[in-house]
Motif scaffolding. Sequence first.
Motif, PDB file in Angstrom:
ATOM      1  N   PHE A 105      -9.383 -12.919   1.818  1.00 57.45           N
ATOM      2  CA  PHE A 105      -9.689 -11.825   2.752  1.00 57.45           C
ATOM      3  C   PHE A 105     -10.613 -10.862   2.016  1.00 57.45           C
ATOM      4  CE2 PHE A 105      -5.895 -13.479   4.759  1.00 57.45           C
ATOM      5  CZ  PHE A 105      -6.134 -13.288   6.121  1.00 57.45           C
ATOM      6  N   VAL A 115      -7.655  -5.510   9.946  1.00 57.67           N
ATOM      7  CA  VAL A 115      -6.651  -6.497  10.365  1.00 57.67           C
ATOM      8  C   VAL A 115      -5.635  -5.728  11.200  1.00 57.67           C
ATOM      9  CG1 VAL A 115      -4.802  -8.018   9.554  1.00 57.67           C
ATOM     10  CG2 VAL A 115      -7.009  -8.032   8.390  1.00 57.67           C
ATOM     11  N   HIS A 118       0.281  -7.346  13.036  1.00 60.30           N
ATOM     12  CA  HIS A 118       0.666  -8.699  13.485  1.00 60.30           C
ATOM     13  C   HIS A 118       1.795  -9.233  12.622  1.00 60.30           C
ATOM     14  CE1 HIS A 118      -1.873  -9.590   9.998  1.00 60.30           C
ATOM     15  NE2 HIS A 118      -1.361 -10.813   9.998  1.00 60.30           N
ATOM     16  N   ASP A 120       2.645 -12.914  10.803  1.00 54.76           N
ATOM     17  CA  ASP A 120       1.865 -14.100  10.457  1.00 54.76           C
ATOM     18  C   ASP A 120       2.235 -15.329  11.274  1.00 54.76           C
ATOM     19  OD1 ASP A 120       0.349 -12.821   8.552  1.00 54.76           O
ATOM     20  OD2 ASP A 120       1.683 -13.360   6.885  1.00 54.76           O
ATOM     21  N   TRP A 136       0.019 -12.414  -1.756  1.00 55.13           N
ATOM     22  CA  TRP A 136      -1.327 -11.826  -1.538  1.00 55.13           C
ATOM     23  C   TRP A 136      -1.744 -11.165  -2.844  1.00 55.13           C
ATOM     24  CZ3 TRP A 136      -4.749  -7.874  -1.538  1.00 55.13           C
ATOM     25  CH2 TRP A 136      -5.759  -7.847  -0.571  1.00 55.13           C
ATOM     26  N   HIS A 200       4.979 -11.126   1.235  1.00 53.30           N
ATOM     27  CA  HIS A 200       5.516 -10.675   2.519  1.00 53.30           C
ATOM     28  C   HIS A 200       6.053 -11.829   3.356  1.00 53.30           C
ATOM     29  CE1 HIS A 200       1.150 -11.089   3.806  1.00 53.30           C
ATOM     30  NE2 HIS A 200       1.696 -11.555   4.913  1.00 53.30           N
ATOM     31  N   HIS A 206       2.371  -6.289   9.621  1.00 58.69           N
ATOM     32  CA  HIS A 206       1.436  -5.741   8.636  1.00 58.69           C
ATOM     33  C   HIS A 206       0.039  -5.661   9.231  1.00 58.69           C
ATOM     34  CE1 HIS A 206       1.417 -10.097   8.090  1.00 58.69           C
ATOM     35  NE2 HIS A 206       0.233 -10.017   7.509  1.00 58.69           N
ATOM     36  N   SER A 208      -4.278  -3.909   8.073  1.00 58.24           N
ATOM     37  CA  SER A 208      -5.074  -3.234   7.043  1.00 58.24           C
ATOM     38  C   SER A 208      -6.314  -2.611   7.674  1.00 58.24           C
ATOM     39  CB  SER A 208      -5.472  -4.193   5.911  1.00 58.24           C
ATOM     40  OG  SER A 208      -6.436  -5.124   6.353  1.00 58.24           O
ATOM     41  N   ARG A 217     -13.562  -5.571  -1.610  1.00 57.50           N
ATOM     42  CA  ARG A 217     -12.099  -5.673  -1.607  1.00 57.50           C
ATOM     43  C   ARG A 217     -11.808  -7.155  -1.395  1.00 57.50           C
ATOM     44  NH1 ARG A 217      -8.224  -7.586   2.340  1.00 57.50           N
ATOM     45  NH2 ARG A 217      -6.881  -5.892   3.003  1.00 57.50           N
ATOM     46  N   ALA A 221      -4.825 -14.860  -0.293  1.00 57.28           N
ATOM     47  CA  ALA A 221      -3.523 -15.041   0.376  1.00 57.28           C
ATOM     48  C   ALA A 221      -3.117 -16.504   0.281  1.00 57.28           C
ATOM     49  CB  ALA A 221      -3.626 -14.622   1.838  1.00 57.28           C
ATOM     50  N   ARG A 223      -0.037 -19.080   1.376  1.00 58.18           N
ATOM     51  CA  ARG A 223       1.136 -19.180   2.265  1.00 58.18           C
ATOM     52  C   ARG A 223       2.030 -20.304   1.759  1.00 58.18           C
ATOM     53  NH1 ARG A 223      -0.903 -14.742   5.042  1.00 58.18           N
ATOM     54  NH2 ARG A 223      -2.954 -15.181   5.850  1.00 58.18           N
TER      55      ARG A 223
HETATM   56  O1  LIG Z   1      -6.103  -8.942   3.876  1.00 54.17           O
HETATM   57  C1  LIG Z   1      -5.590  -8.311   4.788  1.00 54.17           C
HETATM   58  O2  LIG Z   1      -5.850  -7.160   5.011  1.00 54.17           O
HETATM   59  C2  LIG Z   1      -4.564  -8.925   5.672  1.00 54.17           C
HETATM   60  C3  LIG Z   1      -4.077 -10.216   5.217  1.00 54.17           C
HETATM   61  C4  LIG Z   1      -2.970 -10.744   6.062  1.00 54.17           C
HETATM   62  O3  LIG Z   1      -2.774 -10.371   7.190  1.00 54.17           O
HETATM   63  C5  LIG Z   1      -2.126 -11.749   5.471  1.00 54.17           C
HETATM   64  O4  LIG Z   1      -2.390 -12.188   4.350  1.00 54.17           O
HETATM   65  O5  LIG Z   1      -1.152 -12.164   6.116  1.00 54.17           O
END
Ligand SMILES: O=C(O)CCC(=O)C(=O)O
Length: 298
Positions: A105, A115, A118, A120, A136, A200, A206, A208, A217, A221, A223
Amino acid sequence: MPKDNAMSTSGNLTDAQLKQYETDGYISGLNVFDSQVVSELRQAIETLESTYSEGADGSSLAQYFRVNGHVVIPLLAKLASTPAILDAVQSILGENLLAWAVELFIKEPGSEKTVSWHQDITYWGMGETNDEVTAWVALSDVSVDAGCMRFIPGSHANGIVGHTDTFDESNLLSRGQEIGGIDEADARHGPLRPGEMSLHHGRCFHASGPNRSSDRRIGLAIRYVTPDVRAGLPGRDYAMLVRGADEVQGWINIAGPQGLFTAPDLVLYHRILRDQAAVLSEGANQTVKLYDTGKNNS
Ligand SMILES: O=C(O)CCC(=O)C(=O)O
């Protein structure tokens, strides 16, 4: 490329950290990479950006960075196996771990990309599972100004709630999906210094904001799921075993790339996208572009 032995600087979560994750649905500020390693990683990513400025196999590098990069980019697959990340994730999910997705991201300095709020796992076809965790990792200074993540503590105790697809171009999410009615006063920022990570839960709310800082930035991420996540669900999805064993075989285990953008890995990339699109686009009233590269819809 960083050396293996330089990669990990932390380990299992303490009992207090685990409790915090269980209560809040996230934990932030865990140290993973030292400053030397994180700058090598950033450099490696920026070298890929300059080498593949025209993209690869007809798709932009941003496409691969944003969706399933670990299938075609060895560095991203290797990062999913970072011992310090796995140790922390193992504290939550147990000893058998698969990486389902690896994504970057990136928000450029001054970028208005955001973002929306939401959860995930809303569209991921995993049901309401507790056994999906995102690690993350900040590869730059992810301050409040730079648009770090915000979390609603305890929100993972909800089931999956309704999301509205906005398909807003400034939203980094695949469908610009959002949960309405969030009270920002309930939100906590999760700023990260370079080399730190947050973890998370797949149902934690969450979001951003834009990047108001003067630097890029960059967030990685990853998963993680357990072999059990797909047990009892229809169909199979693809994941890479990164620790322990998958005796359930509810996932199609993939090995990780043979090299950078090799022909067989690209074929697999498009097959995965095609199969995932069928699930992740379900109910959408327009094309979900991240899952439709024009090569995976036949
Ligand atoms: O990078 C972001 O701001 C959000 C990332 C996100 O929503 C996530 O990793 O689940």
